[in-house]
Design a protein around this motif. Structure first.
Motif: not given
Length: 346
Positions: A224-249
């Protein structure tokens, strides 16, 4: 004949098919164009029967293996190809049948040992053996200027001068040439004595293609290419925004574990307040010790957001179903002026 030419940053691939029987072959497909190829085949109402690479590419990522998985059709290359995922190996003079069409393989080593051209009706797909106004280079793994001379002057250039030439690369927006035009005007083909041609090829001093190591690794092994690994990982996890993390901190919430997966030096220069350090390279070995509760919500962060995405995907594979990644990474966190803590502790 069904014919489509698809250009991708200078890389040329081709959909060639029989209009009567609606079967086709895809020649030198590029990984980023998979959806485009499938859309073309659907638009033209053809079934792709073969996926062909004219040689082991060193400057882009072949789509043959991935398309073979999706379409359940064979990958075809010359018999000298080292790739383990090739299903059908062609020898010089052998043909592929596409309804009323016949694609004839011509072994043309020189650019690579496994280079071949494909002749069908009034055209020849020359891979990187013969380019418009040039030839394939011979300074990459398995390249040989002596072999390229023989492939060109003792085989390919002896074909009908009217044959259309469709190469695997062209960076000037040209669609095709002819054998006759190349004999007359291609600067490299004016060196018609073996010694002077070989000397010219050895003195080119060309820059190496971008991503050559990764391209050769993936195209030769099916990895696999690095880009493929990243694309697969990106499709399998949710993300949190910077602002949301700042508010929680700032709210000092304790239901979220912030996991910094950079190396210690980067972590100690500045991290999210309260973040724990667990470098990505140690994640699998230390996960049971450092993260004993798989029900906790974990946010992985790194410098640019790539490694943390892979880390979050790994955590999910390990059973941490609530693992997420920080969208943007610590670089974006710093640029936003959000709080940082220096030193070894959370």
């Amino acid at each position: 004949m069904i014919f489509e030419q698809i250009a991708t940053d200078g890389c040329q691939s081709y959909l060639v098919g029989c209009a009567e029987t609606c079967v086709a072959a895809l020649i030198d497909p590029e990984l980023r164009q998979i959806d485009h190829y499938l859309a073309l085949a659907n638009r033209d109402s053809v079934r792709i029967r073969y996926l062909i690479d004219t040689h082991t590419h060193a400057d882009h990522f072949s789509a043959t293996k991935e398309l073979a998985r999706q379409l359940n059709v064979p990958v075809v290359m010359h018999r000298k190809s080292p790739a383990p995922f090739v299903d059908m190996h062609l020898a010089d003079g052998e043909m592929l049948v596409l309804g009323k069409l016949r694609l004839t393989a011509l072994h043309t080593p020189g650019h690579t040992a496994d280079s071949m051209c494909l002749q069908v009706e009034d055209r020849v797909f020359t891979g990187d053996t013969l380019l418009i106004g040039g030839t394939g280079r011979t300074d990459l793994p398995s390249g040989d200027p002596e072999q390229l001379y023989d492939s060109l002057f003792n085989k390919l250039l002896k074909l009908d001068p009217a044959l259309k030439v469709y190469p695997a690369h062209d960076y000037k927006g040209r669609s095709h040439s002819t054998i006759g035009d190349e004999l007359a005007a291609n600067p490299r083909l004016q060196k018609r004595e073996r010694a002077e041609f070989v000397d010219m090829m050895r003195q080119l001093n060309l820059t190496m293609p971008t991503h050559i190591t990764e391209a050769l690794r993936t195209n030769m092994s099916g990895g696999k290419t690095v880009a493929s690994l990243l694309a697969q990982a990106t499709a399998s996890v949710p993300f949190m925004s910077l602002a949301e993390l700042k508010a929680r901190v700032e709210a000092e919430e304790d239901d979220l574990i912030v996991l910094d997966v950079r190396e210690r030096e980067a972590y100690e220069k500045g991290h999210v307040p309260g973040a724990r350090l667990l470098p990505r390279g140690q994640l699998e070995l230390r996960v049971n010790q450092d993260l004993p509760d798989p029900t906790r919500r974990i946010l992985a962060c790194c410098e640019l957001g790539y490694i943390s995405t892979l880390a979050a995907a790994t955590l999910r594979d390990l059973g941490f179903a609530h693992a997420v990644a920080l969208d943007g990474g610590m670089k974006a966190w710093r640029e936003a002026g959000y709080p940082l803590k220096e030193g070894p502790g959370p």
